[in-house]
Scaffold this active site. Structure first.
Site, PDB file in Angstrom:
ATOM      1  N   ARG A   1     -12.218   2.071  -7.741  1.00  0.00           N
ATOM      2  CA  ARG A   1     -11.235   2.975  -7.146  1.00  0.00           C
ATOM      3  C   ARG A   1     -11.055   4.218  -7.987  1.00  0.00           C
ATOM      4  O   ARG A   1     -10.278   5.091  -7.619  1.00  0.00           O
ATOM      5  CB  ARG A   1      -9.918   2.241  -7.106  1.00  0.00           C
ATOM      6  CG  ARG A   1      -9.333   2.070  -5.748  1.00  0.00           C
ATOM      7  CD  ARG A   1      -8.077   1.261  -5.967  1.00  0.00           C
ATOM      8  NE  ARG A   1      -7.259   1.242  -4.826  1.00  0.00           N
ATOM      9  CZ  ARG A   1      -7.264   0.256  -3.935  1.00  0.00           C
ATOM     10  NH1 ARG A   1      -8.083  -0.741  -4.027  1.00  0.00           N
ATOM     11  NH2 ARG A   1      -6.429   0.307  -2.932  1.00  0.00           N
TER      12      ARG A   1
ATOM     13  N   LYS B   1     -11.014  -2.026   5.347  1.00  0.00           N
ATOM     14  CA  LYS B   1     -11.937  -2.669   4.395  1.00  0.00           C
ATOM     15  C   LYS B   1     -11.834  -4.193   4.486  1.00  0.00           C
ATOM     16  O   LYS B   1     -12.837  -4.883   4.614  1.00  0.00           O
ATOM     17  CB  LYS B   1     -11.629  -2.219   2.948  1.00  0.00           C
ATOM     18  CG  LYS B   1     -11.758  -0.716   2.728  1.00  0.00           C
ATOM     19  CD  LYS B   1     -11.509  -0.334   1.279  1.00  0.00           C
ATOM     20  CE  LYS B   1     -10.111  -0.608   0.786  1.00  0.00           C
ATOM     21  NZ  LYS B   1      -9.046   0.165   1.453  1.00  0.00           N
TER      22      LYS B   1
ATOM     23  N   ARG C   1       0.276   5.869  -1.627  1.00  0.00           N
ATOM     24  CA  ARG C   1      -1.060   5.266  -1.778  1.00  0.00           C
ATOM     25  C   ARG C   1      -2.140   6.227  -1.277  1.00  0.00           C
ATOM     26  O   ARG C   1      -3.226   6.309  -1.856  1.00  0.00           O
ATOM     27  CB  ARG C   1      -1.132   3.939  -1.008  1.00  0.00           C
ATOM     28  CG  ARG C   1      -0.339   2.836  -1.700  1.00  0.00           C
ATOM     29  CD  ARG C   1      -0.035   1.692  -0.766  1.00  0.00           C
ATOM     30  NE  ARG C   1      -1.215   0.999  -0.303  1.00  0.00           N
ATOM     31  CZ  ARG C   1      -1.238   0.227   0.781  1.00  0.00           C
ATOM     32  NH1 ARG C   1      -0.151   0.072   1.513  1.00  0.00           N
ATOM     33  NH2 ARG C   1      -2.350  -0.372   1.124  1.00  0.00           N
TER      34      ARG C   1
ATOM     35  N   ARG D   1       3.210  -6.707   4.168  1.00  0.00           N
ATOM     36  CA  ARG D   1       3.035  -6.462   2.731  1.00  0.00           C
ATOM     37  C   ARG D   1       4.115  -5.523   2.210  1.00  0.00           C
ATOM     38  O   ARG D   1       4.495  -4.580   2.896  1.00  0.00           O
ATOM     39  CB  ARG D   1       1.643  -5.865   2.478  1.00  0.00           C
ATOM     40  CG  ARG D   1       0.630  -6.901   2.066  1.00  0.00           C
ATOM     41  CD  ARG D   1      -0.779  -6.382   2.055  1.00  0.00           C
ATOM     42  NE  ARG D   1      -0.962  -5.148   1.293  1.00  0.00           N
ATOM     43  CZ  ARG D   1      -2.152  -4.578   1.107  1.00  0.00           C
ATOM     44  NH1 ARG D   1      -3.236  -5.136   1.606  1.00  0.00           N
ATOM     45  NH2 ARG D   1      -2.260  -3.450   0.440  1.00  0.00           N
TER      46      ARG D   1
ATOM     47  N   ARG E   1       0.534  -3.749  10.539  1.00  0.00           N
ATOM     48  CA  ARG E   1      -0.294  -4.775   9.875  1.00  0.00           C
ATOM     49  C   ARG E   1       0.545  -6.007   9.532  1.00  0.00           C
ATOM     50  O   ARG E   1       1.670  -5.914   9.090  1.00  0.00           O
ATOM     51  CB  ARG E   1      -0.904  -4.235   8.583  1.00  0.00           C
ATOM     52  CG  ARG E   1      -1.562  -5.371   7.802  1.00  0.00           C
ATOM     53  CD  ARG E   1      -2.525  -4.933   6.770  1.00  0.00           C
ATOM     54  NE  ARG E   1      -1.942  -4.080   5.763  1.00  0.00           N
ATOM     55  CZ  ARG E   1      -2.661  -3.536   4.789  1.00  0.00           C
ATOM     56  NH1 ARG E   1      -3.956  -3.742   4.732  1.00  0.00           N
ATOM     57  NH2 ARG E   1      -2.086  -2.776   3.901  1.00  0.00           N
TER      58      ARG E   1
HETATM   59  P1  AP5 Z   1      -7.171  -3.651   6.615  1.00  0.00           P
HETATM   60  O1  AP5 Z   1      -8.491  -4.237   6.954  1.00  0.00           O
HETATM   61  O2  AP5 Z   1      -6.119  -4.543   6.058  1.00  0.00           O
HETATM   62  O3  AP5 Z   1      -7.366  -2.346   5.705  1.00  0.00           O
HETATM   63  P2  AP5 Z   1      -7.735  -2.196   4.168  1.00  0.00           P
HETATM   64  O4  AP5 Z   1      -8.664  -1.044   4.074  1.00  0.00           O
HETATM   65  O5  AP5 Z   1      -8.167  -3.503   3.591  1.00  0.00           O
HETATM   66  O6  AP5 Z   1      -6.291  -1.759   3.655  1.00  0.00           O
HETATM   67  P3  AP5 Z   1      -5.518  -2.134   2.332  1.00  0.00           P
HETATM   68  O7  AP5 Z   1      -4.124  -1.633   2.530  1.00  0.00           O
HETATM   69  O8  AP5 Z   1      -5.687  -3.577   1.987  1.00  0.00           O
HETATM   70  O9  AP5 Z   1      -6.241  -1.254   1.313  1.00  0.00           O
HETATM   71  P4  AP5 Z   1      -5.753  -0.799  -0.045  1.00  0.00           P
HETATM   72  O10 AP5 Z   1      -7.001  -0.287  -0.585  1.00  0.00           O
HETATM   73  O11 AP5 Z   1      -4.624   0.156  -0.057  1.00  0.00           O
HETATM   74  O12 AP5 Z   1      -5.061  -2.119  -0.654  1.00  0.00           O
HETATM   75  P5  AP5 Z   1      -5.580  -3.175  -1.698  1.00  0.00           P
HETATM   76  O13 AP5 Z   1      -5.091  -4.489  -1.267  1.00  0.00           O
HETATM   77  O14 AP5 Z   1      -7.014  -2.979  -1.983  1.00  0.00           O
HETATM   78  O15 AP5 Z   1      -6.615  -2.915   7.936  1.00  0.00           O
HETATM   79  C1  AP5 Z   1      -5.345  -2.291   7.957  1.00  0.00           C
HETATM   80  C2  AP5 Z   1      -4.674  -2.553   9.312  1.00  0.00           C
HETATM   81  O16 AP5 Z   1      -5.387  -1.870  10.347  1.00  0.00           O
HETATM   82  C3  AP5 Z   1      -4.664  -4.032   9.736  1.00  0.00           C
HETATM   83  O17 AP5 Z   1      -3.482  -4.291  10.413  1.00  0.00           O
HETATM   84  C4  AP5 Z   1      -5.900  -4.167  10.654  1.00  0.00           C
HETATM   85  O18 AP5 Z   1      -5.751  -5.206  11.593  1.00  0.00           O
HETATM   86  C5  AP5 Z   1      -5.925  -2.795  11.310  1.00  0.00           C
HETATM   87  N1  AP5 Z   1      -7.281  -2.326  11.602  1.00  0.00           N
HETATM   88  C6  AP5 Z   1      -8.413  -2.486  10.847  1.00  0.00           C
HETATM   89  N2  AP5 Z   1      -9.472  -1.875  11.444  1.00  0.00           N
HETATM   90  C7  AP5 Z   1      -8.982  -1.290  12.584  1.00  0.00           C
HETATM   91  C8  AP5 Z   1      -9.577  -0.514  13.635  1.00  0.00           C
HETATM   92  N3  AP5 Z   1     -10.883  -0.200  13.610  1.00  0.00           N
HETATM   93  N4  AP5 Z   1      -8.775  -0.091  14.632  1.00  0.00           N
HETATM   94  C9  AP5 Z   1      -7.441  -0.405  14.658  1.00  0.00           C
HETATM   95  N5  AP5 Z   1      -6.824  -1.142  13.707  1.00  0.00           N
HETATM   96  C10 AP5 Z   1      -7.590  -1.581  12.679  1.00  0.00           C
HETATM   97  O19 AP5 Z   1      -4.776  -2.703  -2.997  1.00  0.00           O
HETATM   98  C11 AP5 Z   1      -3.383  -2.824  -3.103  1.00  0.00           C
HETATM   99  C12 AP5 Z   1      -2.909  -2.299  -4.440  1.00  0.00           C
HETATM  100  O20 AP5 Z   1      -3.496  -3.057  -5.517  1.00  0.00           O
HETATM  101  C13 AP5 Z   1      -3.275  -0.846  -4.778  1.00  0.00           C
HETATM  102  O21 AP5 Z   1      -2.358   0.061  -4.221  1.00  0.00           O
HETATM  103  C14 AP5 Z   1      -3.245  -0.878  -6.309  1.00  0.00           C
HETATM  104  O22 AP5 Z   1      -1.919  -0.801  -6.818  1.00  0.00           O
HETATM  105  C15 AP5 Z   1      -3.815  -2.239  -6.648  1.00  0.00           C
HETATM  106  N6  AP5 Z   1      -5.281  -2.228  -6.819  1.00  0.00           N
HETATM  107  C16 AP5 Z   1      -6.211  -2.854  -6.031  1.00  0.00           C
HETATM  108  N7  AP5 Z   1      -7.457  -2.587  -6.458  1.00  0.00           N
HETATM  109  C17 AP5 Z   1      -7.336  -1.762  -7.526  1.00  0.00           C
HETATM  110  C18 AP5 Z   1      -8.276  -1.115  -8.379  1.00  0.00           C
HETATM  111  N8  AP5 Z   1      -9.608  -1.270  -8.207  1.00  0.00           N
HETATM  112  N9  AP5 Z   1      -7.793  -0.313  -9.373  1.00  0.00           N
HETATM  113  C19 AP5 Z   1      -6.466  -0.162  -9.564  1.00  0.00           C
HETATM  114  N10 AP5 Z   1      -5.527  -0.729  -8.787  1.00  0.00           N
HETATM  115  C20 AP5 Z   1      -5.949  -1.534  -7.769  1.00  0.00           C
HETATM  116 ZN    ZN Z   2      -7.394  -4.749   2.052  1.00  0.00          ZN
END
Ligand code: AP5
Ligand code: ZN
Length: 215
Positions: free
Chosen positions: A88, A13, A167, A156, A123
């Site tokens: 989410r 994402k 997660r 992270r 990552r």
């Molecule tokens: P990346 O682009 O970083 O993936 P992402 O989908 O953004 O992953 P996140 O871990 O950030 O998602 P998340 O939803 O768990 O975390 P968030 O920060 O939102 O890509 C991942 C890796 O793969 C990278 O190394 C990239 O280079 C690689 N990659 C990407 N595309 C690729 C491809 N096509 N091929 C190969 N490699 C690839 O949330 C974190 C925490 O915050 C949650 O756990 C929760 O506690 C809290 N939180 C956030 N939002 C909410 C909400 N709305 N409600 C409640 N709690 C929340």
């Molecule tokens: Zn992200």
């Protein structure tokens, strides 16, 4: 353009958000980045969010909904925005709907769990900007450094394998129901497009698939 990016942790994402925000000239609203920023700054919000995030659990709907509602009222969101990591839960999606926010596109990035676990260990992140890299799939120009600022990249806290598994469990239980929710809405609302892309393809191929389906 108002866009929602849906997908498991690590689906890509944040990576795709980087391209889409430039293409459509809209801000990226990543709730994860906002929370990590609050933790770093030591604010009350950060203190409340840290324990949940470290355990791979969701921060409460109440906190997150308040955060996003305030953010989308800001001036730079007038012409649209890209939501990355929100909604989410069904409660968060309902809150968006009852606030009268009309979404143009929901983009689902589909990646199986086995692939996710492999990805997370590689990552590396630049926390201040939210830019992410991968040691194999998307390496920075200089090892361990952010391409733009040259600052140190970090792993992270929630990318440890046991937290990633938690997660993913939370994703399946609480976030995946949004796929059905938005598909159903897209059938009823003519201005809402729902697209699914295969997130296991190369980063540039995923980008091309999104752009071609979005039109
Ligand atoms: P990346 O682009 O970083 O993936 P992402 O989908 O953004 O992953 P996140 O871990 O950030 O998602 P998340 O939803 O768990 O975390 P968030 O920060 O939102 O890509 C991942 C890796 O793969 C990278 O190394 C990239 O280079 C690689 N990659 C990407 N595309 C690729 C491809 N096509 N091929 C190969 N490699 C690839 O949330 C974190 C925490 O915050 C949650 O756990 C929760 O506690 C809290 N939180 C956030 N939002 C909410 C909400 N709305 N409600 C409640 N709690 C929340
Ligand atoms: Zn992200």
């Amino acid at each position: 353009m108002r866009i929602i990016l849906l997908g498991a942790p690590g689906a890509g994402k944040g990576t795709q958000a980087g391209f889409l925000t430039k293409r459509y000239n809209i801000p990226q609203i990543s709730t994860g980045d906002m929370l990590r920023g609050a933790i770093k700054a030591g604010t009350e919000l950060g203190k409340m969010a840290k324990a949940a995030m470290d355990a791979g659990q969701l921060v409460t709907d109440e906190i997150i909904i308040g955060l996003v509602k305030d953010r989308i009222k800001e001036d730079d969101c007038k012409n649209g925005f890209l939501l990355d990591g929100f909604p989410r839960t069904i409660a968060q999606a309902d809150a968006l709907k009852s606030a009268g926010v009309d979404i143009d596109a929901v983009i689902e990035i589909d990646v199986p769990d086995t692939e996710i676990v492999k990805r997370m260990s590689g990552r590396r992140a630049h926390l201040a900007s939210g830019r992410t890299y991968h040691v194999v799939f998307n390496p920075p120009k200089v090892d361990g450094k952010d391409d733009v600022t040259g600052e140190e990249l970090v792993q992270r806290d929630d990318d440890k394998e046991e937290v990633v598994l938690d997660r993913l469990k939370v994703y399946h239980e609480q976030t995946k129901p949004l796929i059905g929710y938005y598909k159903e809405q897209a059938e009823k609302i003519a201005s809402l497009t729902y697209i699914t892309v295969d997130g296991t393809a190369d980063i540039s191929e995923v980008e091309a698939a999104i752009v071609s389906k979005l039109g």
